[in-house]
Design a protein around this motif. Structure first.
Motif, mmCIF file in Angstrom:
data_model
loop_
_atom_site.group_PDB
_atom_site.id
_atom_site.type_symbol
_atom_site.label_atom_id
_atom_site.label_comp_id
_atom_site.label_asym_id
_atom_site.label_seq_id
_atom_site.Cartn_x
_atom_site.Cartn_y
_atom_site.Cartn_z
ATOM 1 N N LEU A 73 41.735 -51.606 9.074
ATOM 2 C CA LEU A 73 42.159 -52.050 7.756
ATOM 3 C C LEU A 73 42.605 -50.861 6.912
ATOM 4 N N THR A 74 43.603 -51.072 6.102
ATOM 5 C CA THR A 74 43.986 -50.096 5.099
ATOM 6 C C THR A 74 43.031 -50.244 3.907
ATOM 7 N N PRO A 75 43.058 -49.300 2.964
ATOM 8 C CA PRO A 75 42.258 -49.508 1.751
ATOM 9 C C PRO A 75 42.588 -50.833 1.053
ATOM 10 N N PHE A 76 43.863 -51.207 1.050
ATOM 11 C CA PHE A 76 44.277 -52.494 0.486
ATOM 12 C C PHE A 76 43.629 -53.642 1.255
ATOM 13 N N GLY A 77 43.584 -53.536 2.574
ATOM 14 C CA GLY A 77 42.965 -54.570 3.390
ATOM 15 C C GLY A 77 41.466 -54.660 3.188
ATOM 16 N N ARG A 78 40.827 -53.509 2.988
ATOM 17 C CA ARG A 78 39.370 -53.511 2.813
ATOM 18 C C ARG A 78 38.960 -54.195 1.508
ATOM 19 N N GLU A 79 39.894 -54.294 0.575
ATOM 20 C CA GLU A 79 39.589 -55.009 -0.662
ATOM 21 C C GLU A 79 39.336 -56.493 -0.421
ATOM 22 N N LEU A 80 39.657 -56.967 0.780
ATOM 23 C CA LEU A 80 39.402 -58.364 1.124
ATOM 24 C C LEU A 80 37.931 -58.635 1.470
ATOM 25 N N GLU A 81 37.104 -57.601 1.602
ATOM 26 C CA GLU A 81 35.727 -57.828 2.038
ATOM 27 C C GLU A 81 34.971 -58.807 1.143
ATOM 28 N N PRO A 82 34.941 -58.620 -0.186
ATOM 29 C CA PRO A 82 34.211 -59.612 -0.992
ATOM 30 C C PRO A 82 34.815 -61.006 -0.898
ATOM 31 N N VAL A 83 36.122 -61.089 -0.664
ATOM 32 C CA VAL A 83 36.769 -62.387 -0.500
ATOM 33 C C VAL A 83 36.271 -63.057 0.777
ATOM 34 N N VAL A 84 36.214 -62.287 1.870
ATOM 35 C CA VAL A 84 35.759 -62.827 3.153
ATOM 36 C C VAL A 84 34.286 -63.240 3.065
ATOM 37 N N LEU A 85 33.463 -62.418 2.421
ATOM 38 C CA LEU A 85 32.044 -62.766 2.278
ATOM 39 C C LEU A 85 31.875 -64.026 1.433
ATOM 40 N N ALA A 86 32.624 -64.134 0.352
ATOM 41 C CA ALA A 86 32.535 -65.332 -0.488
ATOM 42 C C ALA A 86 33.040 -66.558 0.267
ATOM 43 N N LEU A 87 34.103 -66.393 1.046
ATOM 44 C CA LEU A 87 34.624 -67.508 1.831
ATOM 45 C C LEU A 87 33.604 -67.940 2.880
ATOM 46 N N GLY A 88 32.928 -66.956 3.491
ATOM 47 C CA GLY A 88 31.890 -67.280 4.468
ATOM 48 C C GLY A 88 30.734 -68.041 3.848
ATOM 49 N N ALA A 89 30.318 -67.634 2.659
ATOM 50 C CA ALA A 89 29.222 -68.332 1.975
ATOM 51 C C ALA A 89 29.632 -69.751 1.612
ATOM 52 N N TRP A 90 30.871 -69.922 1.194
ATOM 53 C CA TRP A 90 31.375 -71.247 0.843
ATOM 54 C C TRP A 90 31.462 -72.136 2.082
ATOM 55 N N GLY A 91 32.001 -71.600 3.167
ATOM 56 C CA GLY A 91 32.133 -72.380 4.396
ATOM 57 C C GLY A 91 30.794 -72.715 5.027
ATOM 58 N N PHE A 92 29.786 -71.863 4.790
ATOM 59 C CA PHE A 92 28.455 -72.094 5.337
ATOM 60 C C PHE A 92 27.888 -73.431 4.865
ATOM 61 N N LYS A 93 28.249 -73.830 3.649
ATOM 62 C CA LYS A 93 27.728 -75.077 3.092
ATOM 63 C C LYS A 93 28.212 -76.296 3.867
ATOM 64 N N ALA A 94 29.323 -76.156 4.589
ATOM 65 C CA ALA A 94 29.888 -77.277 5.339
ATOM 66 C C ALA A 94 29.853 -77.024 6.840
ATOM 67 N N LEU A 95 28.971 -76.111 7.284
ATOM 68 C CA LEU A 95 28.973 -75.694 8.681
ATOM 69 C C LEU A 95 28.593 -76.825 9.632
ATOM 70 N N GLY A 96 27.594 -77.598 9.280
ATOM 71 C CA GLY A 96 27.157 -78.687 10.157
ATOM 72 C C GLY A 96 26.525 -78.170 11.438
ATOM 73 N N ASP A 97 26.310 -79.056 12.389
ATOM 74 C CA ASP A 97 25.725 -78.679 13.666
ATOM 75 C C ASP A 97 26.787 -78.078 14.581
ATOM 76 N N PRO A 98 26.403 -77.080 15.389
ATOM 77 C CA PRO A 98 27.386 -76.478 16.288
ATOM 78 C C PRO A 98 27.794 -77.438 17.397
ATOM 79 N N ARG A 99 29.065 -77.392 17.761
ATOM 80 C CA ARG A 99 29.538 -78.154 18.905
ATOM 81 C C ARG A 99 29.306 -77.339 20.178
ATOM 82 N N ALA A 100 29.304 -78.022 21.305
ATOM 83 C CA ALA A 100 28.955 -77.369 22.570
ATOM 84 C C ALA A 100 29.880 -76.205 22.889
ATOM 85 N N GLU A 101 31.156 -76.306 22.496
ATOM 86 C CA GLU A 101 32.121 -75.272 22.858
ATOM 87 C C GLU A 101 32.164 -74.119 21.855
ATOM 88 N N GLN A 102 31.409 -74.218 20.759
ATOM 89 C CA GLN A 102 31.446 -73.176 19.744
ATOM 90 C C GLN A 102 30.499 -72.036 20.096
#
Length: 213
Positions: free
Chosen positions: A79-108
């Motif tokens: 990542l460039t310094p510009f790309g690394r600025e996405l880290e808090p975005v990715v972490l926030a997106l992960g926390a948001w998506g975690f709420k809808a994660l559900g049960d894992p499927r067999a292929e996951q």
């Protein structure tokens, strides 16, 4: 194929034009863990077609999000310094998506880089600061991670190593992180297998890494 344009002029639109193509954010996620060779990126994203990976890498380079860096006869992507600025975005997106994660499927599956970022997302430094330093060796599917928590600092590396608690689990470890499954119950039901060390340290793990579903 050129990245899509939405014909609107604002920051969200421009962000999606830069990193909104399929697989792009997962490439960014894995590069937030560390620089990777092309083959390492492909191994961490086993369903990505090679031509799509090549296209996404070129697009992200053109956008200034990542760069190619020669390292002793090999080419890595970082990542460039510009790309690394996405880290808090990715972490926030992960926390948001975690709420809808559900049960894992067999292929996951769990990959080392995806789980590393899940742990970064769930890490509670204020809580960890009041707990003794603890090292965990986590065997999560095919991923082996050495996790060290020392005060408010978190260090996650690939591989096994000395640990206060070593345990094995599959995608169900997310049920422990969410608080849906109590650590003791996770051990009793086989969702988590203690390999060495006192099993009650899984309570400390669940306290240190927590995301409400």
């Amino acid at each position: 194929m050129a990245p899509r344009e939405y014909g609107q002029y604002d920051g969200v639109t421009r962000a999606l034009e830069l990193v909104g193509e399929r697989w792009a954010m997962l490439i960014v996620r894995d590069l937030l863990v560390g620089p990777r060779r092309n083959g390492e990126l492909a191994a961490g994203l086993p369903r990505i077609p090679s031509n799509i990976l090549a296209s996404r890498l070129k697009e992200l380079q053109a956008a200034g999000v990542i760069r190619r860096a020669p390292r002793s006869r090999i080419i890595i992507y970082e990542l460039t310094p510009f790309g690394r600025e996405l880290e808090p975005v990715v972490l926030a997106l992960g926390a948001w998506g975690f709420k809808a994660l559900g049960d894992p499927r067999a292929e996951q599956i769990i990959t080392p880089d995806s789980m590393t970022m899940s742990l970064r997302t769930a890490f509670r430094p204020q809580v960890a600061a009041s707990l003794p330093a603890t090292a965990y060796a986590a065997h999560l599917g095919a991923a082996e991670l050495s996790i060290r928590v020392d005060g408010s600092a978190l260090d996650v590396r690939r591989g096994d190593g000395p640990a206060d608690l070593a345990f094995a689990a599959g995608p169900g470890i997310h049920r422990v992180i969410s608080g849906e499954l109590a650590p003791g119950r996770a051990i009793e039901t086989g969702v988590v297998e203690v390999l060495r060390g006192p099993g009650d340290l899984l309570d400390r793990f669940a306290t240190t890494f927590h995301l409400a579903a």
